[in-house]
Design a protein around this motif. Structure first.
Motif, PDB file in Angstrom:
ATOM      1  N   LEU A 258      27.158  44.715  43.995  1.00  0.00           N
ATOM      2  CA  LEU A 258      28.725  44.508  44.059  1.00  0.00           C
ATOM      3  C   LEU A 258      29.363  45.561  44.927  1.00  0.00           C
ATOM      4  N   GLY A 259      29.935  45.293  45.686  1.00  0.00           N
ATOM      5  CA  GLY A 259      30.703  46.082  46.589  1.00  0.00           C
ATOM      6  C   GLY A 259      32.181  46.400  46.499  1.00  0.00           C
ATOM      7  N   LEU A 260      32.662  47.294  47.206  1.00  0.00           N
ATOM      8  CA  LEU A 260      33.984  47.718  46.930  1.00  0.00           C
ATOM      9  C   LEU A 260      35.096  46.568  46.883  1.00  0.00           C
ATOM     10  N   ASP A 261      34.749  45.569  47.994  1.00  0.00           N
ATOM     11  CA  ASP A 261      35.700  44.377  48.144  1.00  0.00           C
ATOM     12  C   ASP A 261      36.073  43.915  46.919  1.00  0.00           C
ATOM     13  N   LEU A 262      35.013  43.568  45.818  1.00  0.00           N
ATOM     14  CA  LEU A 262      35.192  43.037  44.502  1.00  0.00           C
ATOM     15  C   LEU A 262      35.668  43.919  43.555  1.00  0.00           C
ATOM     16  N   LEU A 263      35.116  45.105  43.516  1.00  0.00           N
ATOM     17  CA  LEU A 263      35.536  46.140  42.577  1.00  0.00           C
ATOM     18  C   LEU A 263      36.815  46.463  42.782  1.00  0.00           C
ATOM     19  N   ASN A 264      37.507  46.514  43.952  1.00  0.00           N
ATOM     20  CA  ASN A 264      38.965  46.789  43.975  1.00  0.00           C
ATOM     21  C   ASN A 264      39.764  45.671  43.569  1.00  0.00           C
TER      22      ASN A 264
ATOM     23  N   LEU B 151      38.928  43.482  41.388  1.00  0.00           N
ATOM     24  CA  LEU B 151      38.932  43.421  39.988  1.00  0.00           C
ATOM     25  C   LEU B 151      39.665  44.693  39.318  1.00  0.00           C
ATOM     26  N   ASN B 152      40.140  45.748  40.102  1.00  0.00           N
ATOM     27  CA  ASN B 152      40.877  46.758  39.444  1.00  0.00           C
ATOM     28  C   ASN B 152      39.977  47.450  38.420  1.00  0.00           C
ATOM     29  N   VAL B 153      38.625  47.957  39.000  1.00  0.00           N
ATOM     30  CA  VAL B 153      37.583  48.476  37.880  1.00  0.00           C
ATOM     31  C   VAL B 153      37.772  50.174  38.093  1.00  0.00           C
ATOM     32  N   SER B 154      37.629  50.694  36.903  1.00  0.00           N
ATOM     33  CA  SER B 154      37.193  52.197  36.746  1.00  0.00           C
ATOM     34  C   SER B 154      35.968  52.045  36.396  1.00  0.00           C
ATOM     35  N   ILE B 155      34.907  52.876  36.684  1.00  0.00           N
ATOM     36  CA  ILE B 155      33.772  53.220  36.504  1.00  0.00           C
ATOM     37  C   ILE B 155      33.539  54.765  35.714  1.00  0.00           C
ATOM     38  N   GLN B 156      32.623  54.432  34.865  1.00  0.00           N
ATOM     39  CA  GLN B 156      32.401  55.561  33.678  1.00  0.00           C
ATOM     40  C   GLN B 156      30.899  55.711  33.782  1.00  0.00           C
TER      41      GLN B 156
ATOM     42  N   GLN C 138      29.608  52.258  31.809  1.00  0.00           N
ATOM     43  CA  GLN C 138      30.409  51.193  31.472  1.00  0.00           C
ATOM     44  C   GLN C 138      31.538  51.077  32.723  1.00  0.00           C
ATOM     45  N   VAL C 139      31.959  50.000  32.769  1.00  0.00           N
ATOM     46  CA  VAL C 139      33.389  49.762  33.715  1.00  0.00           C
ATOM     47  C   VAL C 139      34.471  49.293  32.721  1.00  0.00           C
ATOM     48  N   THR C 140      35.609  49.335  33.180  1.00  0.00           N
ATOM     49  CA  THR C 140      36.908  49.247  32.663  1.00  0.00           C
ATOM     50  C   THR C 140      37.682  48.513  33.567  1.00  0.00           C
ATOM     51  N   LEU C 141      38.217  47.444  33.201  1.00  0.00           N
ATOM     52  CA  LEU C 141      39.246  46.442  34.051  1.00  0.00           C
ATOM     53  C   LEU C 141      40.384  46.673  33.344  1.00  0.00           C
ATOM     54  N   ASP C 142      41.517  46.876  34.271  1.00  0.00           N
ATOM     55  CA  ASP C 142      42.959  47.214  34.008  1.00  0.00           C
ATOM     56  C   ASP C 142      43.520  45.670  34.374  1.00  0.00           C
ATOM     57  N   ASP C 143      44.234  45.055  33.329  1.00  0.00           N
ATOM     58  CA  ASP C 143      45.073  43.948  33.670  1.00  0.00           C
ATOM     59  C   ASP C 143      46.343  44.175  33.861  1.00  0.00           C
ATOM     60  N   GLU C 144      46.422  44.796  35.155  1.00  0.00           N
ATOM     61  CA  GLU C 144      48.034  44.903  35.574  1.00  0.00           C
ATOM     62  C   GLU C 144      48.274  44.345  37.035  1.00  0.00           C
TER      63      GLU C 144
END
Length: 133
Positions: free
Chosen positions: A109-115, A117-122, A127-133
């Motif tokens: 899973l690369g940066l194209d989809l991580l960006n 999805l607006n993901v923050s990685i801990q 864990q990953v956190t998705l922001d719905d903004e």
């Protein structure tokens, strides 16, 4: 703003998650994807994509990537959908590549989809956190 957290799987220092990918004729495959912030593209094993009915030989789009052994020109497939982290993404560009025998994952899973999805990685919490903004 809503935030959703998802637990990742961990194997040694690798973080991964399950994702389902589908074809236009309703076939699907559940893949193990490594979380890879060093990859610009989301990549699936060529065998997974051909097993879903995608013809890699007729792909008119390609990408050149740099690997340890040099440069590779790889086909890009427009997958019908990809479902991961509670999201269903449709008409997704996925790079096809053959990984070494014996690896436990089916793709990255690369940066194209991580960006997208607006993901923050801990990392420490896996864990990953998705922001719905």
């Amino acid at each position: 703003m809503t935030k959703k957290r998802y637990q990742l799987q961990q194997r040694d220092n690798l973080l991964w998650l399950s994702a389902a990918v589908g074809s236009f004729d309703r076939r699907r495959f559940v893949a193990r994807l490594l979380l890879d912030t060093g990859s610009s593209f989301t990549v699936l094993h060529s065998d997974v994509l051909t097993g879903l009915g995608y013809d890699l030989t007729i792909s008119d789009r390609r990408v050149t990537i740099i690997v340890a052994s040099g440069r590779l020109s790889l086909p890009i497939v427009q997958a019908a959908w990809l479902s991961l982290l509670g999201q269903r993404l449709e008409n997704i560009a996925i790079v096809a590549h053959t990984f070494p025998t014996g690896v436990f994952f089916d793709g990255v899973l690369g940066l194209d989809l991580l960006n997208q999805l607006n993901v923050s990685i801990q990392v420490r919490k896996a864990q990953v956190t998705l922001d719905d903004e």
